[in-house]
Motif scaffolding. Sequence first.
Motif, mmCIF file in Angstrom:
data_model
loop_
_atom_site.group_PDB
_atom_site.id
_atom_site.type_symbol
_atom_site.label_atom_id
_atom_site.label_comp_id
_atom_site.label_asym_id
_atom_site.label_seq_id
_atom_site.Cartn_x
_atom_site.Cartn_y
_atom_site.Cartn_z
ATOM 1 N N MET A 196 99.390 -63.705 -31.523
ATOM 2 C CA MET A 196 99.588 -63.058 -30.228
ATOM 3 C C MET A 196 99.697 -64.076 -29.093
ATOM 4 S SD MET A 196 97.138 -60.383 -28.128
ATOM 5 C CE MET A 196 97.434 -58.976 -29.159
ATOM 6 N N ILE A 197 98.918 -65.160 -29.187
ATOM 7 C CA ILE A 197 98.908 -66.138 -28.106
ATOM 8 C C ILE A 197 100.286 -66.769 -27.913
ATOM 9 C CG2 ILE A 197 98.113 -67.985 -29.644
ATOM 10 C CD1 ILE A 197 97.222 -67.549 -25.913
ATOM 11 N N ASP A 198 101.010 -67.005 -29.028
ATOM 12 C CA ASP A 198 102.353 -67.589 -28.916
ATOM 13 C C ASP A 198 103.295 -66.645 -28.188
ATOM 14 O OD1 ASP A 198 101.576 -69.884 -30.255
ATOM 15 O OD2 ASP A 198 102.123 -69.097 -32.220
ATOM 16 N N THR A 199 103.168 -65.352 -28.476
ATOM 17 C CA THR A 199 104.009 -64.350 -27.810
ATOM 18 C C THR A 199 103.722 -64.309 -26.318
ATOM 19 O OG1 THR A 199 104.037 -63.005 -29.820
ATOM 20 C CG2 THR A 199 104.672 -61.922 -27.766
ATOM 21 N N LEU A 200 102.442 -64.326 -25.965
ATOM 22 C CA LEU A 200 102.059 -64.282 -24.547
ATOM 23 C C LEU A 200 102.554 -65.522 -23.816
ATOM 24 C CD1 LEU A 200 98.412 -62.893 -24.850
ATOM 25 C CD2 LEU A 200 100.398 -61.688 -23.930
ATOM 26 N N LEU A 201 102.392 -66.687 -24.450
ATOM 27 C CA LEU A 201 102.820 -67.934 -23.813
ATOM 28 C C LEU A 201 104.322 -67.952 -23.582
ATOM 29 C CD1 LEU A 201 100.611 -70.570 -25.658
ATOM 30 C CD2 LEU A 201 100.417 -69.825 -23.288
ATOM 31 N N ALA A 202 105.067 -67.291 -24.453
ATOM 32 C CA ALA A 202 106.522 -67.244 -24.294
ATOM 33 C C ALA A 202 106.923 -66.482 -23.039
ATOM 34 C CB ALA A 202 107.154 -66.594 -25.523
ATOM 35 N N PHE A 203 106.037 -65.578 -22.581
ATOM 36 C CA PHE A 203 106.337 -64.788 -21.386
ATOM 37 C C PHE A 203 105.872 -65.462 -20.094
ATOM 38 C CE2 PHE A 203 106.400 -61.207 -24.487
ATOM 39 C CZ PHE A 203 107.672 -60.752 -24.201
ATOM 40 N N VAL A 204 105.063 -66.523 -20.216
ATOM 41 C CA VAL A 204 104.543 -67.197 -19.018
ATOM 42 C C VAL A 204 105.655 -67.707 -18.108
ATOM 43 C CG1 VAL A 204 103.214 -69.179 -18.175
ATOM 44 C CG2 VAL A 204 102.297 -67.751 -20.004
ATOM 45 N N PRO A 205 106.723 -68.362 -18.624
ATOM 46 C CA PRO A 205 107.789 -68.832 -17.725
ATOM 47 C C PRO A 205 108.471 -67.697 -16.958
ATOM 48 C CG PRO A 205 107.959 -69.914 -19.846
ATOM 49 C CD PRO A 205 106.959 -68.812 -20.009
ATOM 50 N N THR A 206 108.477 -66.478 -17.548
ATOM 51 C CA THR A 206 109.140 -65.339 -16.901
ATOM 52 C C THR A 206 108.222 -64.635 -15.915
ATOM 53 O OG1 THR A 206 110.489 -64.990 -18.878
ATOM 54 C CG2 THR A 206 110.363 -63.174 -17.294
ATOM 55 N N TYR A 207 107.007 -64.335 -16.359
ATOM 56 C CA TYR A 207 106.094 -63.532 -15.538
ATOM 57 C C TYR A 207 105.016 -64.366 -14.846
ATOM 58 C CZ TYR A 207 108.338 -59.739 -18.067
ATOM 59 O OH TYR A 207 109.270 -58.881 -18.600
ATOM 60 N N GLY A 208 104.880 -65.614 -15.241
ATOM 61 C CA GLY A 208 103.995 -66.540 -14.550
ATOM 62 C C GLY A 208 102.545 -66.110 -14.493
ATOM 63 N N PRO B 88 91.696 -56.344 -26.995
ATOM 64 C CA PRO B 88 91.682 -57.602 -27.773
ATOM 65 C C PRO B 88 92.846 -58.533 -27.434
ATOM 66 C CG PRO B 88 92.457 -55.784 -29.132
ATOM 67 C CD PRO B 88 91.992 -55.170 -27.836
ATOM 68 N N ILE B 89 92.710 -59.223 -26.309
ATOM 69 C CA ILE B 89 93.704 -60.204 -25.866
ATOM 70 C C ILE B 89 93.016 -61.558 -25.783
ATOM 71 C CG2 ILE B 89 95.168 -60.931 -23.930
ATOM 72 C CD1 ILE B 89 95.556 -58.000 -23.254
ATOM 73 N N PRO B 90 93.597 -62.617 -26.354
ATOM 74 C CA PRO B 90 92.964 -63.948 -26.333
ATOM 75 C C PRO B 90 93.097 -64.621 -24.963
ATOM 76 C CG PRO B 90 95.094 -64.085 -27.414
ATOM 77 C CD PRO B 90 94.873 -62.626 -27.113
ATOM 78 N N SER B 91 92.427 -64.050 -23.979
ATOM 79 C CA SER B 91 92.602 -64.526 -22.603
ATOM 80 C C SER B 91 92.079 -65.947 -22.409
ATOM 81 C CB SER B 91 91.902 -63.575 -21.626
ATOM 82 O OG SER B 91 90.531 -63.466 -21.927
ATOM 83 N N SER B 92 91.017 -66.316 -23.124
ATOM 84 C CA SER B 92 90.484 -67.673 -22.967
ATOM 85 C C SER B 92 91.510 -68.702 -23.425
ATOM 86 C CB SER B 92 89.177 -67.827 -23.735
ATOM 87 O OG SER B 92 89.362 -67.531 -25.108
ATOM 88 N N MET B 93 92.172 -68.430 -24.564
ATOM 89 C CA MET B 93 93.206 -69.342 -25.059
ATOM 90 C C MET B 93 94.401 -69.380 -24.102
ATOM 91 S SD MET B 93 91.589 -70.195 -27.689
ATOM 92 C CE MET B 93 90.203 -69.540 -28.599
ATOM 93 N N LEU B 94 94.728 -68.220 -23.529
ATOM 94 C CA LEU B 94 95.857 -68.138 -22.610
ATOM 95 C C LEU B 94 95.595 -68.953 -21.350
ATOM 96 C CD1 LEU B 94 98.611 -66.892 -21.903
ATOM 97 C CD2 LEU B 94 97.383 -64.937 -20.948
ATOM 98 N N VAL B 95 94.395 -68.817 -20.787
ATOM 99 C CA VAL B 95 94.049 -69.569 -19.574
ATOM 100 C C VAL B 95 93.981 -71.062 -19.877
ATOM 101 C CG1 VAL B 95 92.214 -69.974 -17.874
ATOM 102 C CG2 VAL B 95 92.888 -67.636 -18.452
ATOM 103 N N MET B 96 93.445 -71.403 -21.043
ATOM 104 C CA MET B 96 93.374 -72.808 -21.419
ATOM 105 C C MET B 96 94.776 -73.395 -21.576
ATOM 106 S SD MET B 96 91.045 -74.534 -24.380
ATOM 107 C CE MET B 96 91.856 -73.655 -25.707
ATOM 108 N N ALA B 97 95.667 -72.650 -22.241
ATOM 109 C CA ALA B 97 97.046 -73.115 -22.390
ATOM 110 C C ALA B 97 97.742 -73.212 -21.037
ATOM 111 C CB ALA B 97 97.816 -72.172 -23.308
ATOM 112 N N ALA B 98 97.446 -72.256 -20.150
ATOM 113 C CA ALA B 98 98.027 -72.291 -18.810
ATOM 114 C C ALA B 98 97.550 -73.507 -18.032
ATOM 115 C CB ALA B 98 97.678 -71.013 -18.052
ATOM 116 N N GLY B 99 96.326 -73.970 -18.338
ATOM 117 C CA GLY B 99 95.848 -75.208 -17.733
ATOM 118 C C GLY B 99 96.737 -76.378 -18.098
#
Length: 204
Positions: A1-13, A29-40
């Motif tokens: 799921m994290i890969d899918t979410l990260l793919a949307f970051v450039p579009t939805y920021g 159940p969303i891996p928000s900690s991983m998402l925020v860390m990757a966004a860092g």
Amino acid sequence: MIDTLLAFVPTYGLWLIFACVALSCLAVPIPSSMLVMAAGGFSAAGDFAYWSLVLFSFSGFLLGDQMAFLLARGAGAPLITRFQARPRFGKVILKAQRLLEQYGAFAVILTRTIFGPIGPYVAYVSGALKTPWVRFAPASAFGAFLWCVGYSALGYVFTGHIEELAQLISSSVGIVVAGTSTLALAGWLIGNYLRALRVQQRGE
């Protein structure tokens, strides 16, 4: 799921991060900690300002946490009874209740840093048991701030090693390590800011 979410970051920021963090605080159940860390890591690469990442993730955390608390407050104790009747939630609700009984408002801070996976359930239990909002809200905000600064700083500092960090954090030992790192990084950043502020005031 994290890969899918990260793919949307450039579009939805950052709005995507805001929404994901808010939903995770409602026990979605969303891996928000991983998402925020990757966004860092994205922030370190110059895709967006670090302070804006902290602001959006912190705002999402506050919104989700307050919604969980207020929804459970309106539903009352029967909501906890329904949760406990489900095998998936029974044990985690019991852990949340024990933490609140043992540590009170400090449990809210602990479950937004070191014991993050239990955090949403502590918010629900706090609301259902009619914990005073003036006790819950400051602890929630402080813990949320530490979480947002800590995880985003982990990604910012260790960009290029996020996959290894994610694997570490996925283990039970890693959760404690990540939580401790979150507190340490947040304390370091806050300390540096306060020292810089004092130096600036002396210069004036």
